[in-house]
Every structure is written in structure tokens, then in C-alpha cells.
Design a protein around this motif. Sequence first.
Motif, PDB file in Angstrom:
ATOM      1  N   CYS A 197      45.448 -12.405  34.661  1.00 30.60           N
ATOM      2  CA  CYS A 197      45.668 -12.308  33.221  1.00 30.60           C
ATOM      3  C   CYS A 197      44.634 -13.190  32.542  1.00 30.60           C
ATOM      4  O   CYS A 197      44.427 -14.341  32.923  1.00 30.60           O
ATOM      5  N   ARG A 198      43.989 -12.648  31.539  1.00 33.16           N
ATOM      6  CA  ARG A 198      42.958 -13.383  30.811  1.00 33.16           C
ATOM      7  C   ARG A 198      43.309 -13.368  29.336  1.00 33.16           C
ATOM      8  O   ARG A 198      43.567 -12.319  28.764  1.00 33.16           O
ATOM      9  N   THR A 199      43.346 -14.534  28.735  1.00 27.66           N
ATOM     10  CA  THR A 199      43.549 -14.619  27.294  1.00 27.66           C
ATOM     11  C   THR A 199      42.268 -15.157  26.673  1.00 27.66           C
ATOM     12  O   THR A 199      41.285 -15.401  27.381  1.00 27.66           O
ATOM     13  N   GLY A 200      42.281 -15.386  25.403  1.00 23.08           N
ATOM     14  CA  GLY A 200      41.098 -15.919  24.740  1.00 23.08           C
ATOM     15  C   GLY A 200      40.783 -17.339  25.150  1.00 23.08           C
ATOM     16  O   GLY A 200      39.637 -17.779  25.081  1.00 23.08           O
ATOM     17  N   ALA A 201      41.794 -18.078  25.608  1.00 21.60           N
ATOM     18  CA  ALA A 201      41.595 -19.484  25.931  1.00 21.60           C
ATOM     19  C   ALA A 201      41.726 -19.809  27.414  1.00 21.60           C
ATOM     20  O   ALA A 201      41.146 -20.794  27.874  1.00 21.60           O
TER      21      ALA A 201
ATOM     22  N   ALA B 256      37.639 -12.216  41.088  1.00 23.90           N
ATOM     23  CA  ALA B 256      37.802 -11.410  42.303  1.00 23.90           C
ATOM     24  C   ALA B 256      36.724 -11.748  43.334  1.00 23.90           C
ATOM     25  O   ALA B 256      37.019 -11.904  44.524  1.00 23.90           O
ATOM     26  N   ASP B 257      35.485 -11.873  42.881  1.00 17.26           N
ATOM     27  CA  ASP B 257      34.394 -12.188  43.806  1.00 17.26           C
ATOM     28  C   ASP B 257      34.574 -13.576  44.436  1.00 17.26           C
ATOM     29  O   ASP B 257      34.334 -13.760  45.632  1.00 17.26           O
ATOM     30  N   ALA B 258      35.005 -14.542  43.627  1.00 22.47           N
ATOM     31  CA  ALA B 258      35.214 -15.898  44.147  1.00 22.47           C
ATOM     32  C   ALA B 258      36.356 -15.922  45.156  1.00 22.47           C
ATOM     33  O   ALA B 258      36.276 -16.627  46.174  1.00 22.47           O
ATOM     34  N   ALA B 259      37.402 -15.152  44.902  1.00 19.99           N
ATOM     35  CA  ALA B 259      38.527 -15.085  45.849  1.00 19.99           C
ATOM     36  C   ALA B 259      38.080 -14.451  47.157  1.00 19.99           C
ATOM     37  O   ALA B 259      38.501 -14.884  48.244  1.00 19.99           O
ATOM     38  N   ARG B 260      37.240 -13.421  47.074  1.00 20.04           N
ATOM     39  CA  ARG B 260      36.720 -12.783  48.289  1.00 20.04           C
ATOM     40  C   ARG B 260      35.848 -13.758  49.090  1.00 20.04           C
ATOM     41  O   ARG B 260      35.940 -13.839  50.311  1.00 20.04           O
TER      42      ARG B 260
ATOM     43  N   TYR C 265      37.227  -4.436  34.725  1.00 13.58           N
ATOM     44  CA  TYR C 265      36.711  -5.148  35.896  1.00 13.58           C
ATOM     45  C   TYR C 265      35.279  -5.553  35.587  1.00 13.58           C
ATOM     46  O   TYR C 265      34.305  -4.915  36.001  1.00 13.58           O
ATOM     47  N   HIS C 266      35.165  -6.639  34.817  1.00 13.48           N
ATOM     48  CA  HIS C 266      33.876  -7.081  34.309  1.00 13.48           C
ATOM     49  C   HIS C 266      34.026  -8.523  33.862  1.00 13.48           C
ATOM     50  O   HIS C 266      35.112  -8.939  33.471  1.00 13.48           O
ATOM     51  N   GLY C 267      32.988  -9.295  33.936  1.00 12.45           N
ATOM     52  CA  GLY C 267      33.028 -10.654  33.415  1.00 12.45           C
ATOM     53  C   GLY C 267      33.973 -11.552  34.197  1.00 12.45           C
ATOM     54  O   GLY C 267      33.835 -11.736  35.406  1.00 12.45           O
ATOM     55  N   CYS C 268      34.949 -12.122  33.493  1.00 11.98           N
ATOM     56  CA  CYS C 268      35.872 -13.101  34.096  1.00 11.98           C
ATOM     57  C   CYS C 268      36.682 -12.498  35.236  1.00 11.98           C
ATOM     58  O   CYS C 268      36.868 -13.148  36.276  1.00 11.98           O
ATOM     59  N   VAL C 269      37.165 -11.282  35.052  1.00 11.85           N
ATOM     60  CA  VAL C 269      38.014 -10.653  36.073  1.00 11.85           C
ATOM     61  C   VAL C 269      37.205 -10.404  37.345  1.00 11.85           C
ATOM     62  O   VAL C 269      37.657 -10.690  38.458  1.00 11.85           O
TER      63      VAL C 269
END
Length: 154
Positions: free
Chosen positions: A67-71, A144-148, A136-140
Motif C-alpha cells: 500500500c502506498r500513500t502520499g506520505a 518488489a525488486d528489493a524484496a526479490r 507496477y511502477h516506481g515505488c511498488v
Amino acid sequence: MEKNALRTGGEVPSRFVAAAVPKPAACVNEDRRIMSKLSKKEQRVRRHRHIRNKVAGTPEMPRLCVCRTGAHIYAQVIDDEAGRTLVAASTVEKVFRDQKLAANVKSAQVIGAAIAQRALEKEIKTVVFDRGGFPYHGCVKALADAAREAGLQF
């Protein structure tokens, strides 16, 4: 004379003539109904519902929900069958708050590595990724890449 009148040799009976029924005044603009636009949040929730119909976490392969919010950025590993959160990490935790993390790619990478490390400590190796209706872009994608990279498989 009308075509039917020539065939029958006389007038066309009234039961065969389609009477033009005028529409009531309230229905005149019914054909031009304007659809209401959904807000960005409503669109995201709608996308998430479609995703959740296909993605579900099990004890063997729980769901990594983002979940991504503005902050802030939040990530959870959830077992949907039991309805329990197994592991969670977010930028609002005291550990990450001291680093002044916000909702950006750098923070997403830190949260992704943290969620993977915590999941691996609880012997969770494979998960199903749930982007939560977000693109599926930017923060998301960074999360995901860091978790992988930290060892989580999905």
C-alpha cells in the motif's frame, strides 16, 4: 397512396399502423445520460478488487500486499485463509521514522529489503505479490525488486 394500400385495394387498417407514442418530458434526455467519473481512489479500489479475485495468500504461499500513500509505504505478508498478518514493515515504524523515510523509491527499497528479511526469519520463502491496485511502477516496483534481491521468491 401507401404500398400496402395498393396491394389490398383500400385503406390500411389502423391496427397495422405503428402509432407514434410521444416520450414523456422526463425521459427526453435519457439517451444522453452522463456517466459519473470515479475518483482516483475509487479506481484503485476497483482494480484491487479485480486483483484480489485472482490472488489469495495461503499458509504455504502468503500474499505480499503493498500500500502506498502520499506520505508512506506499507507492506504486509498475509495468510488469507487464517486472516492473519504474518509480517509487516512500513515507513511509519520507529526504526524507519528515524531515517526520515517517505513515499519514494529509496524508501520502497528499504521497506522491500526489510519485509523480505522479516519473512525469511519466519521461514517464509515464497509469496504471491499483490500490488494493491497501484501501477507496477516506481515505488511498488522498487519494493518488489528489493524484496526479490533480499531472497523472497515471487
